[in-house]
Design an enzyme around this catalytic site. Structure first.
Site, PDB file in Angstrom:
ATOM      1  N   LYS A   1       0.541 -10.301   8.992  1.00 61.12           N
ATOM      2  CA  LYS A   1       0.419  -9.541   7.443  1.00 61.12           C
ATOM      3  C   LYS A   1       0.473 -10.324   6.333  1.00 61.12           C
ATOM      4  O   LYS A   1      -0.254 -10.109   5.585  1.00 61.12           O
ATOM      5  CB  LYS A   1       0.945  -8.071   7.939  1.00 61.12           C
ATOM      6  CG  LYS A   1       1.419  -7.672   6.889  1.00 61.12           C
ATOM      7  CD  LYS A   1       0.695  -6.227   7.359  1.00 61.12           C
ATOM      8  CE  LYS A   1       0.266  -4.734   5.978  1.00 61.12           C
ATOM      9  NZ  LYS A   1       0.159  -3.829   5.868  1.00 61.12           N
TER      10      LYS A   1
ATOM     11  N   LYS B   1       0.721  -0.867  -0.099  1.00 61.36           N
ATOM     12  CA  LYS B   1       0.158   0.069   0.067  1.00 61.36           C
ATOM     13  C   LYS B   1       0.752   0.750  -0.101  1.00 61.36           C
ATOM     14  O   LYS B   1       1.697   1.731   0.712  1.00 61.36           O
ATOM     15  CB  LYS B   1      -0.987  -0.082   1.123  1.00 61.36           C
ATOM     16  CG  LYS B   1      -2.457  -0.624   0.997  1.00 61.36           C
ATOM     17  CD  LYS B   1      -2.941  -0.122   1.867  1.00 61.36           C
ATOM     18  CE  LYS B   1      -4.590  -0.734   2.124  1.00 61.36           C
ATOM     19  NZ  LYS B   1      -5.359  -1.485   2.761  1.00 61.36           N
TER      20      LYS B   1
ATOM     21  N   GLU C   1      -6.996  -5.465  -1.069  1.00 61.56           N
ATOM     22  CA  GLU C   1      -8.376  -5.168   0.073  1.00 61.56           C
ATOM     23  C   GLU C   1      -9.671  -5.356  -1.433  1.00 61.56           C
ATOM     24  O   GLU C   1     -10.361  -4.676  -0.588  1.00 61.56           O
ATOM     25  CB  GLU C   1      -7.930  -3.996   0.462  1.00 61.56           C
ATOM     26  CG  GLU C   1      -8.286  -4.260   1.639  1.00 61.56           C
ATOM     27  CD  GLU C   1      -8.535  -2.380   2.732  1.00 61.56           C
ATOM     28  OE1 GLU C   1      -7.199  -1.749   3.157  1.00 61.56           O
ATOM     29  OE2 GLU C   1      -9.091  -1.722   3.319  1.00 61.56           O
TER      30      GLU C   1
ATOM     31  N   HIS D   1       0.272   8.040  15.317  1.00 63.17           N
ATOM     32  CA  HIS D   1      -0.515   7.119  14.443  1.00 63.17           C
ATOM     33  C   HIS D   1      -1.142   6.345  15.549  1.00 63.17           C
ATOM     34  O   HIS D   1      -2.178   5.750  16.069  1.00 63.17           O
ATOM     35  CB  HIS D   1      -0.358   6.367  13.473  1.00 63.17           C
ATOM     36  CG  HIS D   1      -0.838   5.516  13.102  1.00 63.17           C
ATOM     37  ND1 HIS D   1      -1.983   5.720  12.048  1.00 63.17           N
ATOM     38  CD2 HIS D   1      -0.535   4.370  12.720  1.00 63.17           C
ATOM     39  CE1 HIS D   1      -2.749   4.982  11.635  1.00 63.17           C
ATOM     40  NE2 HIS D   1      -2.193   3.994  11.369  1.00 63.17           N
TER      41      HIS D   1
HETATM   42  N1  GLY Z   1      -1.801  -0.942   6.927  1.00 59.35           N
HETATM   43  C1  GLY Z   1      -2.883  -1.842   6.425  1.00 59.35           C
HETATM   44  C2  GLY Z   1      -2.698  -2.581   5.631  1.00 59.35           C
HETATM   45  O1  GLY Z   1      -1.607  -2.500   4.925  1.00 59.35           O
HETATM   46  O2  GLY Z   1      -3.797  -3.617   4.774  1.00 59.35           O
END
Ligand code: GLY
Length: 369
Positions: free
Chosen positions: A229, A145, A239, A266
């Site tokens: 992740k 992202k 997403e 953040h």
């Molecule tokens: N920070 C959330 C993502 O990378 O989807």
């Protein structure tokens, strides 16, 4: 210590995440990156530049055609198209072509901005990530992202753009201020809450060593967070579904961040957002009240806030609804079924959001009572 994770994109090997305790192992990646035939531009902020740019410059300069550095003032205020424009101009003046390479050296702002410039300069130039904050090592440097803020909207303009390599020098974590370090812990706790009950318990058990920044514990923590992740972004890189789980705490968190004009970090806002999301989960009977209080209180030993003074709840609600995580059906909220299992919910009402914001809001009168 040197280990690695390979991240897939559309089921094919895309890039490696390399873990080390210094910058020297970077040389082992040079052949795969063909840096001998390339110019390199290190992109960083003024603060990180002071710490690490010289060391990195020395490592690159004799191994590539030319190495130059572009830096900008640190902080979210720089994450704009204006800074990207300055970077484009810098690259054009240095005759950078599509076969050259950008190196993002720094935290989330540097990584997101550099990745976006790399996606768009000459329709695409390679980049690598060298994240130097906990937040960027466990979240923003992984998953492709990239982007910048636009007007009042955070990360409104961007692209999915995979790096060629993510290189983590974990000893950079030892030089962070406490506030920066614990801000990153919010993303670690978030990942555990989303997907990994055992890791969540491990974090509680090891909280003292983590707070003391025991390097071997930090290595395990960063690696395990990145595994979560990696698993999520590999299944849903753009997403369309489950990647949204990673936004736990970010819907209300981003609104608070914006409301406070980025004076809070953040991760501090993400912690507040996670508490609010856990509260809504309790109200919707997904969590028991004991589970809610346990999750809320877990942020405290990591120096993260669980309540905030002087906000206007109605304004936070308005900002929450203007966040880009809105779908046509309403806000895609991430709720918790337990510590270690998050779900996407599009049925959260304005009243429930407002009640949750009130739950995390306190005034001086509340303290006197
Ligand atoms: N920070 C959330 C993502 O990378 O989807």
């Amino acid at each position: 210590m040197s280990s690695r994770l390979q991240v897939l994109y559309q089921k094919k090997p895309s890039y490696d995440i390399v873990y080390s305790n210094g910058f020297d192992d970077l040389c082992l990646e040079f052949d795969a990156l063909s840096i001998k035939e390339r110019k390199i531009c290190i992109v960083t902020d003024h603060c990180v530049k002071e710490h690490y740019e010289q060391e990195l410059y020395k490592i690159f300069k004799d191994n590539c055609i030319q190495c130059i550095t572009f830096s900008f003032p640190e902080g979210e205020q720089s994450k704009t198209l204006d800074t990207v424009k300055e970077l484009y101009e810098f690259l054009i003046n240095a005759n950078f072509t599509r076969s050259d390479l950008l190196v993002a050296l720094g935290g989330g702002v540097v990584g997101d901005l550099t990745g976006f410039a790399a996606a768009t300069y000459l329709r695409g130039i390679d980049f690598i990530q060298i994240p130097t904050t906990l937040l960027s090592q466990v979240d923003s440097s992984i998953g492709g992202k990239t982007g910048v803020d636009f007007d009042q909207y955070k990360n409104m303009v961007g692209a999915f753009n995979m790096p060629k390599l993510v290189y983590m020098n974990l000893s950079t974590l030892l030089t962070l201020s406490d506030r920066q370090f614990f801000s990153g812990m919010a993303e670690v706790l978030k990942s555990a809450l989303i997907r990994d009950t055992i890791f969540y318990e491990w974090l509680i058990t090891n909280f003292y060593e983590i707070a003391e920044r025991d390097l071997s514990i930090l290595e395990e923590m960063v690696f395990r967070t990145d595994q979560i992740k990696k698993m999520i972004v590999e299944k849903d890189p753009t997403e369309q579904g489950d990647r949204a789980l990673l936004n736990l705490g970010h819907t209300i968190g981003h609104a608070i961040e914006k409301y406070k004009n980025f004076e809070l970090m953040h991760g501090e806002c993400v912690a507040l957002g996670c508490v609010a999301a856990a509260y809504i989960s309790m109200k919707k009977k997904l969590l028991s009240s004991d589970e809610y209080y346990e999750i809320r209180d877990m942020f405290v030993p990591f120096n993260l806030p669980i309540s905030i003074e002087n906000i206007e709840p109605a304004e936070i609600l308005r900002l929450t609804k203007s966040d880009k995580k809105m779908s046509h059906k309403g806000i895609k909220f991430i709720l918790l079924k337990k510590a270690g299992k998050a779900v996407i919910d599009s049925t959260v009402t304005d009243e429930e959001i407002l009640e949750a914001i009130n739950e995390i809001h306190y005034t001086q009168e509340d303290i006197k009572e």
